[in-house]
Design an enzyme around this catalytic site. Structure first.
Site, PDB file in Angstrom:
ATOM      1  N   HIS A 132      33.833  33.655  34.179  1.00 37.34           N
ATOM      2  CA  HIS A 132      34.111  33.700  35.622  1.00 37.34           C
ATOM      3  C   HIS A 132      33.705  32.431  36.370  1.00 37.34           C
ATOM      4  O   HIS A 132      33.080  32.476  37.433  1.00 37.34           O
ATOM      5  CB  HIS A 132      33.431  34.928  36.238  1.00 37.34           C
ATOM      6  CG  HIS A 132      33.981  36.240  35.734  1.00 37.34           C
ATOM      7  ND1 HIS A 132      35.277  36.395  35.311  1.00 37.34           N
ATOM      8  CD2 HIS A 132      33.395  37.467  35.574  1.00 37.34           C
ATOM      9  CE1 HIS A 132      35.481  37.641  34.929  1.00 37.34           C
ATOM     10  NE2 HIS A 132      34.359  38.308  35.061  1.00 37.34           N
ATOM     11  N   HIS A 201      37.536  40.773  41.705  1.00 34.00           N
ATOM     12  CA  HIS A 201      36.772  41.592  40.758  1.00 34.00           C
ATOM     13  C   HIS A 201      36.232  42.869  41.413  1.00 34.00           C
ATOM     14  O   HIS A 201      35.054  43.211  41.236  1.00 34.00           O
ATOM     15  CB  HIS A 201      35.633  40.745  40.186  1.00 34.00           C
ATOM     16  CG  HIS A 201      35.178  41.149  38.815  1.00 34.00           C
ATOM     17  ND1 HIS A 201      34.772  42.436  38.514  1.00 34.00           N
ATOM     18  CD2 HIS A 201      35.070  40.450  37.665  1.00 34.00           C
ATOM     19  CE1 HIS A 201      34.419  42.483  37.248  1.00 34.00           C
ATOM     20  NE2 HIS A 201      34.600  41.296  36.698  1.00 34.00           N
ATOM     21  N   GLU A 338      41.629  43.472  36.958  1.00 39.96           N
ATOM     22  CA  GLU A 338      41.611  42.069  37.367  1.00 39.96           C
ATOM     23  C   GLU A 338      42.938  41.431  36.960  1.00 39.96           C
ATOM     24  O   GLU A 338      43.158  41.164  35.778  1.00 39.96           O
ATOM     25  CB  GLU A 338      40.439  41.354  36.688  1.00 39.96           C
ATOM     26  CG  GLU A 338      39.089  42.002  36.962  1.00 39.96           C
ATOM     27  CD  GLU A 338      38.064  41.702  35.858  1.00 39.96           C
ATOM     28  OE1 GLU A 338      37.800  40.526  35.578  1.00 39.96           O
ATOM     29  OE2 GLU A 338      37.535  42.663  35.281  1.00 39.96           O
TER      30      GLU A 338
END
Ligand code: GLA
Length: 375
Positions: A132, A201, A338
């Site tokens: 991420h 997210h 996601e």
């Protein structure tokens, strides 16, 4: 006379009905101060309401702080996990609750990739891999906020070399709410060749956040294939057919129905933590997934133009986080969808490209649409 009065009454009533419907359809947007980051940067909170759904988004991490939607009886509840204050998002080491994730969502193997013959290194913040966007990804920076029609526009300029990624990247995300649909529109441009993978997210619990696990949520994903992973949750490169596996969500299945069956991929993920290869053509906004929560009747439809969606079932939540309203988040208390490019794409030339070049404009849309009813 009576009939003429009656006609007039009907006409006035019709105008009132039209006016109220039009007024209800208008989205109200407001802004308020929401605190500061550790280094003193001001954080704002934008509240969006379309008369049915209410969303609050803050400029720190572009995080969806709360999302209240009606159940089948019209009762509003917050359906996303998170915290009550910006301090808690900073102090509690949040697992990306509601955040905008970038510059590269999901994993990059061994914190390394090649672009134009050069090797780039990104921080290893997840075992041997980058997760991420690295240590200080887009979820941990303050975005510049601006009120727009029906929502808020957030902008962040990521410097050349930030978290190891090449090129100054200007990213803009527009959150707008209309007709019970939250639309997330991503755009970006760069001054050097780079890679990017932007997503949101949010952890959903359509029964109301923090009330229980999401194993009873019924999920449908329009994907014939998924990307199997290794022990580090890095795709092997294979696009595997879901038919005959617990990853077949082409027809609706409860999350809990097969999550603990004896399956190597489920074992590696500790449940679902996998990217699905969406059937629809990449670049075309279409329905990708649908979630139905039987006890409240809430439905979430996910539309995207991205080629993939990561289904993550909150397997790493373990009861150590206390979130909004003092609720303790236990294992599998949230479900993420996601929308994204496939994980580790920079190291897989056969996957749809995540490269962006100067002069090109990245543009992508994901919609979370809410409704409620019985099935
Ligand atoms: C993503 C990843 C998961 C996990 C969560 C955050 O969904 O795929 O493995 O890292 O984010 O905890």
């Amino acid at each position: 006379m009576l009939s003429r009065n009656c006609g007039l009454g009907v006409a006035i009533l019709a105008i009132v009905v039209i006016l109220t419907t039009t007024m209800a359809a208008e989205t109200h947007v407001s802004k308020q101060a929401f605190g500061h980051t550790a280094d003193g940067a001001a954080v704002d909170l934008y509240a969006l309401s379309d008369g049915k759904v209410e969303v609050r988004i803050m400029t720190y991490g572009g995080i969806i702080v709360s999302l209240r939607t009606p159940d089948r009886n019209g009762k509003l509840d917050d359906v996303v996990l998170g915290f009550d204050s910006v301090d808690q998002y900073i102090a509690k080491n949040t697992p990306y609750f509601g955040a905008l994730v970038g510059r590269y969502g999901n994993r990059i193997a061994h914190g390394s990739f090649q672009l134009d013959g050069k090797t780039y290194s990104t921080p290893k913040n997840n075992g041997d891999n980058t997760l991420h966007g690295g240590i200080r990804g887009f979820d941990k920076v303050v975005w510049a906020g601006k009120q727009i029609a029906d929502g808020v526009e957030l902008t962040y300029v990521s410097k050349d070399g930030e978290e190891g990624f090449p090129g100054t990247l200007t990213a803009t995300v527009r959150y707008t709410l209309k007709g019970s649909a939250l639309r997330i529109e991503y755009s970006a441009s760069t001054d050097k060749d780079t890679v990017l993978n932007l997503t949101n997210h949010s952890y959903f619990d359509l029964a109301g956040q923090g009330r229980g696990d999401i194993l009873g949520h019924v999920v449908k994903i329009d994907a014939e294939r998924m990307t199997p992973v290794d022990a580090g949750l890095i795709p092997t490169g294979e696009l595997k057919a879901v038919a005959g596996t617990p990853f077949d969500f082409r027809r609706p299945h409860a999350v809990g129905e097969r999550i603990d069956v004896n399956d190597e991929q489920l074992r590696l993920g500790g449940g679902y933590d996998h990217n699905f290869v969406l059937d629809h053509a990449s670049g075309v906004l279409a329905e990708a997934a649908e979630v139905y929560e039987p006890s409240t009747g809430r439905v979430l439809q996910v539309l995207t133009d991205q080629p993939g969606v990561q289904l993550y079932t909150g397997n790493f939540l373990d009861g150590t986080i206390t979130g909004k309203e003092g609720r303790v988040y236990q294992r599998r208390f949230g479900l993420c969808l996601e929308t994204q490019h496939y994980p580790d794409s920079p190291n897989h030339p056969s996957f749809p490209t995540t490269e962006l070049k100067p002069g090109e404009k990245f543009h992508s849309v994901t919609v979370f649409k809410f409704s409620a009813g019985s099935r």
